[in-house]
Write an enzyme that holds these catalytic residues in place. Structure first.
Site, PDB file in Angstrom:
ATOM      1  N   ASP A   9       4.375  -4.873   7.771  1.00 57.73           N
ATOM      2  CA  ASP A   9       4.674  -3.941   8.791  1.00 57.73           C
ATOM      3  C   ASP A   9       2.988  -3.171   9.804  1.00 57.73           C
ATOM      4  O   ASP A   9       2.193  -3.888   8.796  1.00 57.73           O
ATOM      5  CB  ASP A   9       4.295  -1.990   8.141  1.00 57.73           C
ATOM      6  N   CYS A  50       2.848  -5.513   3.376  1.00 56.91           N
ATOM      7  CA  CYS A  50       3.994  -6.075   3.826  1.00 56.91           C
ATOM      8  C   CYS A  50       3.491  -6.467   5.002  1.00 56.91           C
ATOM      9  O   CYS A  50       2.602  -6.154   5.245  1.00 56.91           O
ATOM     10  CB  CYS A  50       4.506  -4.717   3.470  1.00 56.91           C
ATOM     11  N   CYS A  95       8.338   2.386   3.295  1.00 54.55           N
ATOM     12  CA  CYS A  95       8.443   1.203   3.911  1.00 54.55           C
ATOM     13  C   CYS A  95      10.229   0.640   4.536  1.00 54.55           C
ATOM     14  O   CYS A  95      10.925   1.095   3.832  1.00 54.55           O
ATOM     15  CB  CYS A  95       8.391   0.482   2.336  1.00 54.55           C
ATOM     16  N   ARG A 120       2.113  -1.104  10.385  1.00 52.49           N
ATOM     17  CA  ARG A 120       1.085  -0.123  10.462  1.00 52.49           C
ATOM     18  C   ARG A 120      -0.226  -0.081   9.021  1.00 52.49           C
ATOM     19  O   ARG A 120      -0.672   1.081   9.116  1.00 52.49           O
ATOM     20  CB  ARG A 120       1.646   0.935  10.413  1.00 52.49           C
ATOM     21  N   HIS A 175       3.921   0.723   0.479  1.00 46.88           N
ATOM     22  CA  HIS A 175       3.218   2.048   1.301  1.00 46.88           C
ATOM     23  C   HIS A 175       4.729   2.446   1.645  1.00 46.88           C
ATOM     24  O   HIS A 175       5.686   1.718   1.952  1.00 46.88           O
ATOM     25  CB  HIS A 175       2.921   1.098   2.978  1.00 46.88           C
TER      26      HIS A 175
END
Length: 215
Positions: free
Chosen positions: A44, A42, A101, A46, A98
């Protein structure tokens, strides 16, 4: 110093630290890439691919998009798989989602998200395929966590449907595909435990692109 300018200061310090620890580090890095891993995850911020696996620059060929989707009409992810398998000879492909999400959560909201609609519909399709199981989970947070896992599983299967993976594994015995979920709250990776060889055998009953079913 602005946040943008800070990037260059951080880069300078990082490059100096790498060189101090290993004077030949960048010389070797500049020669070629020959990673063992292709990571599809992803976007993302993080979930940094190299760091969560404890791997260095040059160890991982990375593709990231919203909600770690492997859509067969997305030339970006298909190109990454093809290049990783057929040109870099990666030994492992990791599909990593994750918990928490935002893409998965957004896909389940009853609202028009504009250009995101066709992309996130892939996740709605995952929900449709597993609706009975998901609707039986009464706790909303646990339901989203389970949808994250099911989405990872479906994208893992989508990777195995590709000609590059099927042909390479049958001819050379690699790559192996893995389905992982990263827990942001603990920093730990979870292997969903799928048997790649059994999944490949099952997938080929419908999606064979080799003319030779793996046994």
């Amino acid at each position: 110093m602005t946040p943008y300018e800070q990037i260059f200061e951080n880069n300078r310090r990082w490059a100096e630290e790498q060189t101090r620890a290993d004077p030949e580090f960048f010389t070797r890095l500049a020669l070629e890439q020959r990673p063992d891993f292709l990571y599809i995850g992803c976007s993302d911020s993080r979930v940094p691919a190299n760091q969560i696996m404890g791997l260095a620059p040059g160890d991982v060929f990375v593709h990231r998009n919203v909600a770690n989707l492997v859509n067969n009409v997305d030339l970006n992810v298909m190109s990454a798989i093809n290049y990783g398998v057929r040109h870099l000879d990666v030994k492992h492909i990791i599909l990593c989602g994750h918990y928490g999400c935002g893409g998965v959560r957004a896909a389940m909201q009853p609202k028009d998200l504009g250009i995101l609609n066709p992309w996130l519909r892939n996740i709605r399709d995952v929900y449709r395929l597993h609706k009975a199981e998901l609707d039986a989970v009464k706790d909303e947070a646990l339901r989203y966590d389970r949808l994250v896992e099911l989405n990872v599983t479906e994208q893992y299967i989508n990777i195995i449907k590709t000609a590059a993976v099927q042909q390479s594994f049958l001819a050379r015995g690699f790559p192996t595909v893995h389905a992982l979920v990263f827990d942001i709250s603990t920093g730990r990776l979870k292997d969903l435990g799928h048997d790649f060889r059994e999944t490949l055998r099952t997938i080929q009953e419908v999606y064979d692109l080799t003319g030779t079913i793996w046994r």
